[in-house]
Design an enzyme around this catalytic site. Structure first.
Site, PDB file in Angstrom:
ATOM      1  N   SER A  76      -1.852  18.617  13.909  1.00  0.00           N
ATOM      2  CA  SER A  76      -2.816  18.275  14.956  1.00  0.00           C
ATOM      3  C   SER A  76      -4.263  18.405  14.497  1.00  0.00           C
ATOM      4  CB  SER A  76      -2.587  19.143  16.190  1.00  0.00           C
ATOM      5  OG  SER A  76      -2.764  20.494  15.869  1.00  0.00           O
ATOM      6  N   HIS A 111      -6.863  25.221  16.932  1.00  0.00           N
ATOM      7  CA  HIS A 111      -7.590  24.025  17.369  1.00  0.00           C
ATOM      8  C   HIS A 111      -9.079  24.302  17.466  1.00  0.00           C
ATOM      9  CE1 HIS A 111      -4.071  21.574  19.329  1.00  0.00           C
ATOM     10  NE2 HIS A 111      -4.045  21.560  18.015  1.00  0.00           N
ATOM     11  N   ASP A 150      -6.614  19.997  25.178  1.00  0.00           N
ATOM     12  CA  ASP A 150      -5.415  20.829  25.134  1.00  0.00           C
ATOM     13  C   ASP A 150      -4.892  21.268  26.499  1.00  0.00           C
ATOM     14  OD1 ASP A 150      -5.349  20.656  22.459  1.00  0.00           O
ATOM     15  OD2 ASP A 150      -6.141  22.645  22.039  1.00  0.00           O
TER      16      ASP A 150
END
Lengths: 180, 167
Positions: free
Chosen positions: A57, A96, A123
């Site tokens: 990701s 992230h 998210d």
């Protein structure tokens, strides 16, 4: 017959000494690894100072199998930082980037929104049901350093446990049979 | 003493040590780079500006972003992540940072760019404080290395403001 039992005794004590030395040196290896890990925990202030990237990701920045070094300081969290966070109800931490920060005037609490560089949307779908923001206590650390590929060792070992047992067995055999 | 296993062990240990030293030196060499990036952002249009049903203000902007980040690249740079954030203060929040646009630059040749875009992420406030609000636009960049330490910095551009009325 006296000389036979004497020599048997000497062999026996020699082997016991040898085995004891091996056990002690093995113990030294294990404890020094533990010392390094705990020392890193103290220095970085993060409960897991090193994490392995498991998903794509954050590509092309971080690929699966890369490792990240984390640091957890008192500094406030700001947009653009790459953080590792735990979501309630999920076991695996996520790496992230922070894209939104709202910091309270009176309490200093923060609301944080994250997104993976390679993901299309933010998210909120990954968070717990109904959760809109991350708070400070969800954050385990921020990524400060990067090392490529090294994490594949752990990925292979967790996904193919046979290799792990083979490796441990072979190392154990080496330690037992080595003569020095 | 000089068995196969012993020699193999010595070679592998030496190779890993050399590799680690080289990674460390590559990362340290980044410190010698003193970049001089430039950036300019214009707000061309307020497309719409409204209060959402949940009470939060939301605005849509058209932006013109031009920047030259090529001096950030060194031989140890894998990519530069660049993003534009609106930053402002409200009575409730000491700091609000809202990312409006971002991009990934993978080579020095693409580091000098010019883009005409609407905001990629929603510019939403926590509350309804955006009318007449002065805000900064900050161009942040985050340098992701091939190996080693990551760097981040920013250019703050001031003097932007939102209209007094919804439209």
């Amino acid at each position: 017959m006296g000389w036979l039992s004497d020599s048997l005794d000497s062999i026996r004590t020699l082997q016991i000494r040898h085995v004891l030395t091996q056990i002690v040196s093995l113990g030294m290896i294990v404890t020094s690894a533990l010392i390094i890990w705990k020392g890193l925990m103290c220095v970085t202030g993060s409960e897991s100072p090193v994490v392995v990237v498991l998903s794509g990701s954050m590509e092309p920045g971080f690929k699966r199998g890369d490792i990240l070094f984390l640091h957890m300081s008192k500094d406030p969290i700001r947009a653009g930082e790459i953080v590792v966070f735990n979501v309630d109800g999920r076991e695996i931490p996520i790496v992230h980037r922070v894209i939104k920060v709202h910091e309270r005037q009176d309490t200093g609490e923060v609301d944080i929104l994250t997104k993976g560089d390679n993901n299309f949307g933010d998210d909120r779908l990954l968070y717990a049901h109904g959760q809109l923001w991350l708070q400070r206590h969800h954050i385990m650390g921020r990524a400060v350093g990067f090392l490529p590929y090294v994490g594949w060792v752990t990925i292979i070992m967790t996904e193919k446990p046979i290799i792990k047992y083979l490796l441990i067995g072979a190392l154990g055999l080496l330690v037992i049979t080595s003569k020095e | 003493m000089h068995s196969f296993g012993y020699r193999a062990n010595a070679v592998v240990t030496f190779a890993v040590t050399i590799l680690a030293v080289m990674c460390g030196m590559a990362s340290l060499s980044d410190n010698f780079n003193s970049p001089s990036p430039t950036a300019d952002v214009k707000v061309l249009n307020i497309n719409w500006f409204q209060k959402q049903p949940n009470g939060n203000d939301e605005v849509s902007l058209t932006l013109n972003i031009s920047a030259d980040l090529s001096s950030l690249f060194t031989w140890n740079t894998k990519q530069v992540f660049v993003f534009l954030a609106a930053e402002y203060e409200t009575p409730q929040n000491a700091l609000n940072q809202v990312s409006l646009w971002d991009g990934i630059i993978q080579s020095k040749e693409h580091a000098k760019f010019w883009i005409h875009t609407t905001n990629k992420y929603r510019f939403t406030d926590q509350g309804n404080n955006l009318r007449g609000k002065d805000f900064n636009l900050t161009l942040h960049w985050h340098i992701m290395p091939k190996t080693g330490k990551m760097f981040a910095d920013k250019i703050v551009m001031t003097g932007y403001s939102l209209p007094e009325e919804y439209r």
